[in-house]
Design an enzyme around this catalytic site. Structure first.
Site, PDB file in Angstrom:
ATOM      1  N   ASP A  86      22.313   3.708 -24.195  1.00  0.00           N
ATOM      2  CA  ASP A  86      22.630   2.806 -23.090  1.00  0.00           C
ATOM      3  C   ASP A  86      23.325   1.607 -23.698  1.00  0.00           C
ATOM      4  O   ASP A  86      22.724   0.881 -24.512  1.00  0.00           O
ATOM      5  CB  ASP A  86      21.361   2.361 -22.366  1.00  0.00           C
ATOM      6  CG  ASP A  86      20.742   3.481 -21.538  1.00  0.00           C
ATOM      7  OD1 ASP A  86      21.490   4.360 -21.085  1.00  0.00           O
ATOM      8  OD2 ASP A  86      19.512   3.471 -21.358  1.00  0.00           O
TER       9      ASP A  86
ATOM     10  N   ASP B 174      19.931   8.793 -10.598  1.00  0.00           N
ATOM     11  CA  ASP B 174      18.850   7.839 -10.831  1.00  0.00           C
ATOM     12  C   ASP B 174      17.991   7.809  -9.579  1.00  0.00           C
ATOM     13  O   ASP B 174      18.474   7.439  -8.505  1.00  0.00           O
ATOM     14  CB  ASP B 174      19.405   6.442 -11.113  1.00  0.00           C
ATOM     15  CG  ASP B 174      20.275   6.401 -12.369  1.00  0.00           C
ATOM     16  OD1 ASP B 174      20.030   7.225 -13.277  1.00  0.00           O
ATOM     17  OD2 ASP B 174      21.197   5.562 -12.443  1.00  0.00           O
TER      18      ASP B 174
END
Length: 263
Positions: free
Chosen positions: A11, A130
């Site tokens: 990330d 998500d």
């Protein structure tokens, strides 16, 4: 049976690898190019690079960082963040990416998945989902809502229904992140995993919540995932990829050979 894949996740925020809990409280975890090269040497099967604020900031993935990361590794690289057109997918593939991960832009324009798959092949298109559990009345079956913009905006879409739709549009894989479990190290959301994996014929990558080796095994067996995305337990040295693969092999799960990996 296909080998189960171990996929480190980078990330990236402002050119640095970060990791948080439930998408907040981000902490620095190193340089993405150095991390990528290390995980490649250690025996990772693939790597995922996510520019986590690109969509929220209305910009595209940092292509130069992607280019440097791709140049440092020999394993497949999936890239996501702010990818809003088929042409930009092509730029990233030319810069060294092997797969493209779409999320926010695909929710706004589902045809992006279809068009990307038509030009580059389904094997290049990963749809990231998500999802956060929706509070239901006691006795009701669990439900999960899809979020966009790096987990910042609820979309009102049901995660299972969206997974079915993206597969029909041509996605070759689903990267499924439980926002409730992300960064907690309490284990993957097995119910979410099993529900999505049971609804689509394409591979599902489990993401969010790994804290122990047993969590990985559970995701790949009970959760029916085809691969596990790992971040915290690798970034902070809890386990090595060789330890993970040796454990899974002892559990009888097929993994790519570990004999040549660093131990």
């Amino acid at each position: 049976m296909l080998a189960k894949r171990i996929i480190p996740c980078l990330d990236v925020l402002g050119g640095r690898v970060v990791k948080g809990t439930r998408f907040v409280n981000l902490q620095d975890a190193g340089d993405p190019v150095e991390r990528a090269a290390f995980y490649d040497r250690e025996g990772a099967d693939e790597l995922v690079f996510l520019d986590i604020t690109a969509s929220a900031e209305g910009r595209r993935t940092m292509i130069e960082v992607v280019r440097k990361t791709a140049a440092s590794i020999f394993i497949p690289l999936a890239v996501g963040g702010g990818i809003d057109s088929v042409d930009f997918m092509g730029e990233l593939l030319q810069s060294g990416a092997d797969k493209i991960s779409v999320n926010t832009a695909a929710l706004a324009n589902p045809a992006l998945i279809r068009d990307g798959a038509a030009r580059f092949g389904s094997q290049c298109i990963v749809t990231a989902i998500d999802a956060r559990r929706v509070e239901e009345r006691p006795g009701s079956p669990p439900r999960w809502e899809v979020y966009s913009h790096g987990g910042r905006r609820p979309t009102g879409r049901d995660a299972i229904a969206w997974a079915v739709e993206v597969e029909k549009l041509g996605a070759g894989e689903i990267l499924l992140t439980s926002m409730d479990a992300d960064g907690t190290r309490d284990g993957y959301d097995i119910a979410l995993l099993a529900a999505v994996a049971g609804a689509v014929p394409i591979p599902v990558i489990a993401s969010g919540g790994a804290g122990t080796l047993e969590h990985l095994s559970q995701a790949l067996t009970i959760g029916k995932a085809h691969a596990v995305l790992v971040a915290s337990i690798l970034h902070y040295g809890l386990y090595s990829i060789a330890e993970i693969k040796n454990f899974l092999a002892e559990k009888g799960l097929p993994v790519r050979p570990v004999s040549n990996y660093i131990t």
